[in-house]
Design a protein around this motif. Sequence first.
Motif, short mmCIF file in Angstrom:
data_model
loop_
_atom_site.label_atom_id
_atom_site.label_comp_id
_atom_site.label_asym_id
_atom_site.label_seq_id
_atom_site.Cartn_x
_atom_site.Cartn_y
_atom_site.Cartn_z
N SER A 61 1.01 -1.25 -0.23
CA SER A 61 -0.03 -0.38 0.26
C SER A 61 0.70 1.23 0.13
CB SER A 61 -1.24 -0.19 0.58
OG SER A 61 -0.04 -0.13 2.76
N THR A 62 2.18 0.67 0.62
CA THR A 62 2.68 1.95 0.49
C THR A 62 3.18 2.95 -0.59
OG1 THR A 62 3.82 2.15 3.04
CG2 THR A 62 5.11 3.35 1.66
N ILE A 80 1.97 2.05 -3.50
CA ILE A 80 0.92 2.43 -4.28
C ILE A 80 0.40 4.14 -3.94
CG2 ILE A 80 -1.69 2.54 -4.37
CD1 ILE A 80 -1.78 -1.27 -4.82
N GLN A 81 0.55 4.35 -3.01
CA GLN A 81 0.56 5.62 -2.77
C GLN A 81 1.56 6.64 -3.01
OE1 GLN A 81 -0.51 5.63 2.26
NE2 GLN A 81 -2.51 4.31 2.04
N ALA A 82 2.96 5.71 -2.33
CA ALA A 82 3.77 7.18 -3.67
C ALA A 82 3.57 7.19 -4.94
CB ALA A 82 5.19 5.79 -2.97
N THR A 112 1.03 7.55 -7.06
CA THR A 112 0.15 7.69 -6.74
C THR A 112 -0.35 9.90 -6.78
OG1 THR A 112 -1.87 6.19 -6.25
CG2 THR A 112 -2.62 8.21 -6.76
N ALA A 113 0.58 9.54 -5.78
CA ALA A 113 1.11 10.87 -5.29
C ALA A 113 2.16 11.54 -5.21
CB ALA A 113 0.89 11.14 -3.87
N GLN A 114 2.89 10.61 -6.70
CA GLN A 114 4.68 10.85 -7.34
C GLN A 114 5.15 11.45 -5.50
OE1 GLN A 114 2.11 12.63 -10.58
NE2 GLN A 114 4.41 13.35 -10.70
N SER A 115 5.04 10.38 -5.06
CA SER A 115 6.34 10.68 -3.99
C SER A 115 7.50 10.93 -3.97
CB SER A 115 5.89 10.45 -2.24
OG SER A 115 4.36 10.92 -2.80
N VAL A 151 8.95 6.99 2.91
CA VAL A 151 8.01 7.98 1.44
C VAL A 151 8.58 9.45 2.28
CG1 VAL A 151 6.09 9.02 0.02
CG2 VAL A 151 6.52 6.35 0.92
N CYS A 210 7.68 15.46 -4.28
CA CYS A 210 7.44 15.23 -5.45
C CYS A 210 8.49 15.56 -6.66
CB CYS A 210 6.44 15.86 -5.06
SG CYS A 210 5.26 15.67 -3.75
N CYS A 262 -0.03 -0.48 -10.55
CA CYS A 262 -0.13 1.18 -9.85
C CYS A 262 1.15 1.88 -10.70
CB CYS A 262 -0.06 0.90 -8.31
SG CYS A 262 -0.16 2.88 -8.59
#
Length: 96
Positions: free
Chosen positions: A3-4, A6-8, A10-13, A71, A75, A94
């Motif tokens: 999940s980390t 995928i979140q990164a 998606t947020a372009q982190s 993370v 960005c 993702c």
Amino acid sequence: MHSTLIQAITAQSVIELRYHGYSRIVEPHAYGRNNLGNDILRCYQTAGGSKSGEGAGWRILKTREILSLHVTEGCFTIRHDYQRNDKGMLNIFCQL
């Protein structure tokens, strides 16, 4: 970690991680599974070490070999040479 990542993406982190004994700063672009059943991360490394000695460039990392992952607050923008639908991934979880 699933999940980390995928979140990164998606947020372009920007992510800081430890892989094969080196600290690396990477921009995650795609995350999926290859034809051997390994979960992999397609990322652009901007800083840190590597076995090849090259500090920057495209990498494919096996996620099970990532020892730590953080993370950051940084960005990034999608790299101009990035191509969606990575041919190295049988299943894509993702992508940008």
